[in-house]
Design an enzyme around this catalytic site. Structure first.
Site, PDB file in Angstrom:
ATOM      1  N   LYS A 204       0.649  -0.910   0.368  1.00 54.68           N
ATOM      2  CA  LYS A 204      -0.072  -0.067  -0.309  1.00 54.68           C
ATOM      3  C   LYS A 204       0.988   1.300  -0.228  1.00 54.68           C
ATOM      4  O   LYS A 204       0.664   2.097  -0.610  1.00 54.68           O
ATOM      5  CB  LYS A 204      -0.464  -0.029   1.284  1.00 54.68           C
TER       6      LYS A 204
ATOM      7  N   HIS B 201      -5.475 -32.598 -33.617  1.00 51.71           N
ATOM      8  CA  HIS B 201      -6.450 -31.483 -32.536  1.00 51.71           C
ATOM      9  C   HIS B 201      -7.878 -32.053 -31.699  1.00 51.71           C
ATOM     10  O   HIS B 201      -9.086 -32.363 -32.503  1.00 51.71           O
ATOM     11  CB  HIS B 201      -7.730 -31.648 -34.669  1.00 51.71           C
TER      12      HIS B 201
END
Ligand SMILES: NC(=O)c1ncn([C@@H]2O[C@H](COP(=O)(O)O)[C@@H](O)[C@H]2O)c1NC=O
Length: 535
Positions: free
Chosen positions: A158, A296
């Protein structure tokens, strides 16, 4: 109020050079569970004139390395208590972390209280995830929920205009270089803050996910919140198509395909991962040495054999044309014999639990093949599929008792198969699970011979499987269908091709018609009672 270095937000202005935003590091708070690289870091910081404050065993390691360090208790005037539950949770620590050094008021308050600020926090947290994975008791897991660590990390993040925070031992070298350069720039501190919040967010997600999972059951395995966090592993060249950007993320478990070790070859592509996932799933569905060749997401061939080289020869023979450029998965270590066979065939990827002597040498003769080591088979309990605005989650499909055990199958037509023949049909059934629905698969001698995949009706899948097998291989083969035949027509295609037996789930309102067709054709038909759609 006077402000040093500009009011909050002023540092964002474009005219402020990055150099002007460096903050020299005078004092650092170090509290790490993972002590990797700690001694070198402490020596480096000390040499750069940074004063060190540290917790319990971190301070002991630093002191043992001959580096002066102030124990945090000396700073707080309060002992470490409650088995380490309270060490750094003290205003003297947190005021030093949270004071915005740009503000005169904050600096003044620290002076009044006799508190010195920190410019650097180095922390990493208790190993909560690892403790859960080790099968520890609930109390042991709870004890590994770090409270003070995330508090320090969040406070420093922070307050990144004043403090830098490093949570990764892999970043210590960069840290020392930055300290030597006069401290991190604001942009660097902001980047570190983002990484730090990600670190604590992942940590909290793991903790929250663990709590939520405590309330799940086998019947209701879905936690109220899917606290999934994925960490960017790497950006891939592109996605399914070159105009799609793509990246690989890992789930932090350190296991599975995403964490597989690449031993050779070009960078894995998005499509490589998709096909390798399908191949891996297919190969590990079999108990005997098995090879699955995928293109595939669908099999060009799957086979079992006495060894992996034999399994590969049989799998490749199913459809050599399609196997060109395929992905190969093996459920045992790759032998030199298998590697020699594969080296002759253009193959995109091979994945296996390991590689025996000579195997890697043979495979790496080819520049392009990607060689992956993934020690274990698929293990995910649930799987997630994004849908627009949300996600679907389901329990992962697995082969399971009783439906996938031929002993539980119901003979619906024809003569019962011998144990040997039943094993052939069981192979076809298991292999069929690797085929995209609608799936029809023909097999012989523990190898697929014809695969019909991805059709929008079962008749076309049956025709495709028969055509791809050819008349000779289809005759006397063992056939599996991933879901029931809604009409007899799909079954009749198989019967006309001369298949010996068929396994299918059953459950259609027209099962009777399919059974009659089987009786008429003299084809043995088993109902498995289990369906394996694969979309
Ligand atoms: N309780 C606290 O005030 C506290 N402060 C820091 N820790 C953690 O203690 C660990 C380091 O402890 P040690 O230096 O004793 O090995 C770090 O992982 C750090 O995140 C704490 N431990 C747990 O909450």
């Amino acid at each position: 109020m006077t402000v040093q270095g500009g009011a909050p937000g002023a540092e964002e202005t474009a005219d402020q050079s990055a150099e002007a935003t460096r903050r020299p590091v005078r004092r650092a708070l170090i509290s790490v569970y993972d002590k990797t690289g700690l001694e070198e870091l402490a020596r480096g910081l000390h040499a750069a004139g940074v004063r060190l404050v540290s917790t319990g065993s971190t301070a002991r390691v630093i002191a043992a390395a001959g580096v002066p360090v102030t124990p945090v208790e000396e700073l707080t005037g309060f002992p470490e208590v409650l088995d380490g539950r309270v060490k750094t949770l003290h205003p003297r620590v947190h005021a030093g972390l949270l004071a915005d050094q740009r503000l005169e008021s904050h600096r003044g308050q620290l002076d009044e209280l006799g508190i010195e600020p920190f410019e650097l926090v180095v922390a990493n947290l208790y190993p909560f995830r690892e403790t859960v994975a080790s099968g520890a008791t609930r109390d042991e897991c709870v004890e590994q929920i770090d409270i003070g660590g995330p508090s320090m990390v969040r406070a420093a993040a922070k307050n990144h205009p004043s403090v830098a925070v490093v949570v990764d031992p892999g970043h210590y070298e960069t840290l020392l270089a930055a300290v030597a350069a006069g401290g991190f720039t604001l942009a660097e501190r902001r980047g570190l803050a983002a990484r730090a919040f990600q670190h604590t967010a992942e940590y909290d997600a793991a903790v929250a996910g663990w709590f939520a999972e405590l309330d799940t059951t086998a019947d209701q395995p879905f936690a109220a919140h899917a606290n999934l966090t994925f960490t960017l592993d790497r950006v891939l060249r592109y996605g399914e198509n070159p105009h799609q950007a793509a990246a690989l993320y890992t789930d932090g478990s350190g296991r599975g395909l995403a964490a597989a070790e690449q031993l050779h070859g070009k960078e894995m592509s998005y499509n490589n991962y998709v096909d390798t996932e399908a191949a891996h799933r297919a190969a590990w569905d079999h108990d005997r040495p098995c090879v699955a060749i995928i293109k595939h997401s669908n099999p060009c061939g799957i086979a079992v054999g006495a060894d992996v080289a034999e399994a590969h020869r049989k799998a490749h023979a199913c459809d050599p044309l399609s196997a060109y450029g395929g992905v190969i998965a093996v459920n045992r270590p790759v032998s030199a014999a298998l590697a020699e066979q594969v080296a002759d065939i253009f193959t995109e990827v091979i994945v296996a639990p390991d590689y025996e002597d000579g195997a890697l040498e043979a495979l790496t003769r080819k520049k392009n093949i990607r060689v992956l080591r993934c020690p274990e088979g698929p293990a995910a309990r649930t799987e997630l599929r994004p849908v627009d605005g949300g996600a679907l989650m389901q329990v992962t499909d697995r082969l399971q008792a009783p439906g996938d055990d031929p002993a539980s199958w119901q003979l619906a037509a024809g003569e019962a198969l011998s144990a040997e023949e039943l094993a052939e049909l069981a192979f076809a059934w298991r292999a069929c699970r690797a085929v995209k629905s609608n799936a029809i698969l023909l097999a012989k001698d523990g190898a697929t011979v014809g695969v019909g995949m991805g059709q929008v009706n079962r008749v076309d899948s049956a025709r495709l499987a028969v055509r791809r097998a050819g008349a000779e291989r289809a005759a006397g083969s063992y056939a599996a269908s991933d879901a029931f035949f809604p009409f007899p027509d799909g079954f009749e295609v198989l019967a006309e091709a001369g298949v010996r037996a068929v396994a299918q789930p059953g459950g259609s309102i027209r099962d009777k018609l399919v059974i009659e067709a089987a009786e008429k054709a003299g084809v043995t038909l088993y109902l498995t009672g289990t369906r394996h759609f694969y979309h």
